[in-house]
Enzyme design. Structure first.
Site, PDB file in Angstrom:
ATOM      1  N   LEU A  49       0.896  -1.152   0.000  1.00  0.00           N
ATOM      2  CA  LEU A  49       0.000   0.000   0.000  1.00  0.00           C
ATOM      3  C   LEU A  49       0.932   1.198   0.000  1.00  0.00           C
ATOM      4  O   LEU A  49       1.881   1.237   0.792  1.00  0.00           O
ATOM      5  CB  LEU A  49      -0.872   0.024   1.253  1.00  0.00           C
ATOM      6  CG  LEU A  49      -2.018  -0.974   1.326  1.00  0.00           C
ATOM      7  CD1 LEU A  49      -2.650  -0.967   2.715  1.00  0.00           C
ATOM      8  CD2 LEU A  49      -3.067  -0.659   0.277  1.00  0.00           C
ATOM      9  N   ASP A  50       0.705   2.170  -0.890  1.00  0.00           N
ATOM     10  CA  ASP A  50       1.604   3.318  -0.922  1.00  0.00           C
ATOM     11  C   ASP A  50       1.543   4.059   0.412  1.00  0.00           C
ATOM     12  O   ASP A  50       0.641   3.843   1.213  1.00  0.00           O
ATOM     13  CB  ASP A  50       1.301   4.229  -2.121  1.00  0.00           C
ATOM     14  CG  ASP A  50      -0.053   4.882  -2.040  1.00  0.00           C
ATOM     15  OD1 ASP A  50      -0.262   5.706  -1.126  1.00  0.00           O
ATOM     16  OD2 ASP A  50      -0.909   4.581  -2.888  1.00  0.00           O
ATOM     17  N   ALA A  51       2.518   4.900   0.646  1.00  0.00           N
ATOM     18  CA  ALA A  51       2.646   5.579   1.945  1.00  0.00           C
ATOM     19  C   ALA A  51       1.382   6.344   2.324  1.00  0.00           C
ATOM     20  O   ALA A  51       1.028   6.415   3.501  1.00  0.00           O
ATOM     21  CB  ALA A  51       3.845   6.522   1.934  1.00  0.00           C
ATOM     22  N   ASP A  52       0.683   6.912   1.344  1.00  0.00           N
ATOM     23  CA  ASP A  52      -0.508   7.707   1.629  1.00  0.00           C
ATOM     24  C   ASP A  52      -1.753   6.851   1.875  1.00  0.00           C
ATOM     25  O   ASP A  52      -2.747   7.354   2.384  1.00  0.00           O
ATOM     26  CB  ASP A  52      -0.797   8.656   0.466  1.00  0.00           C
ATOM     27  CG  ASP A  52       0.327   9.647   0.255  1.00  0.00           C
ATOM     28  OD1 ASP A  52       0.979  10.027   1.242  1.00  0.00           O
ATOM     29  OD2 ASP A  52       0.568  10.034  -0.904  1.00  0.00           O
TER      30      ASP A  52
END
Length: 185
Positions: A49-52
């Site tokens: 999952l991307d950081a955001d």
């Protein structure tokens, strides 16, 4: 289906908060998902999952399960709720399921539907069977509805609404069995 029963295998479900990196180690010193679990537990994130982005992530040291959950040939579903700008109509949702051309090739959602509309935004549920880098965000952007917030709510139908951001728990044997069973390839 025979499940691995080695006592050294660990299966965890984590609710990843925004700002945490989906990796075991980060050379830049940012917080990682592995840093959220008990010290000494040798596990790796399954997929990213991307950081955001936020939401459910499996961590394990079972390489077979990790491959089954991440390789597109197995068709394991991941469900996301995206708070997007604007109100996607049927044409935009249809484009998501029929395929959107991205710079790294076509991308297609298994399903997409609007859950709610409020003010200048909408809540859209997107179900995917692959997980390229920021794919859901890029797809929604391509149909004119940039993502404001993205949360993975289910992996192969596995849901835990009580797991707070940053918390994790062991998967039950039945949940591990369900995850293995979801890999149909």
């Amino acid at each position: 289906m025979v499940l691995p029963v080695r006592p050294d295998l660990v299966y965890l479900l984590l609710n990843k908060p925004a700002g945490v990196i989906s990796t075991a180690d980060d050379p830049q010193g940012r917080p990682t998902v592995v840093g959220l679990v008990d010290p000494g537990t040798r596990v790796y994130p399954v997929g990213r999952l991307d950081a955001d982005s936020e939401g459910l992530l499996v961590l394990t040291n079972d390489g077979d399960l990790a491959e089954r959950l991440t390789h597109p040939r197995y068709g394991v579903t991941k469900t996301y709720l995206a708070l997007v700008q604007g109100h996607p109509g049927r044409p935009a949702l249809r484009r998501l399921t029929e395929g959107v051309d991205l710079e790294d090739g076509p991308a297609r959602a298994a399903s997409a539907r609007t859950i709610d509309r409020s003010g200048d935004g909408s809540l859209v549920e997107v179900v995917m069977t692959e997980g390229r880098n920021r794919e859901v965000r890029r797809m929604l952007d391509a149909v004119g509805h940039p993502v404001r917030r993205l949360v993975r709510t289910a992996i192969a139908g596995l849901v835990d609404r009580d797991l707070k951001p940053g918390d994790h728990r062991p998967l039950t044997l039945e949940e591990v069995r369900r995850l293995y069973g979801a890999a149909v390839g």
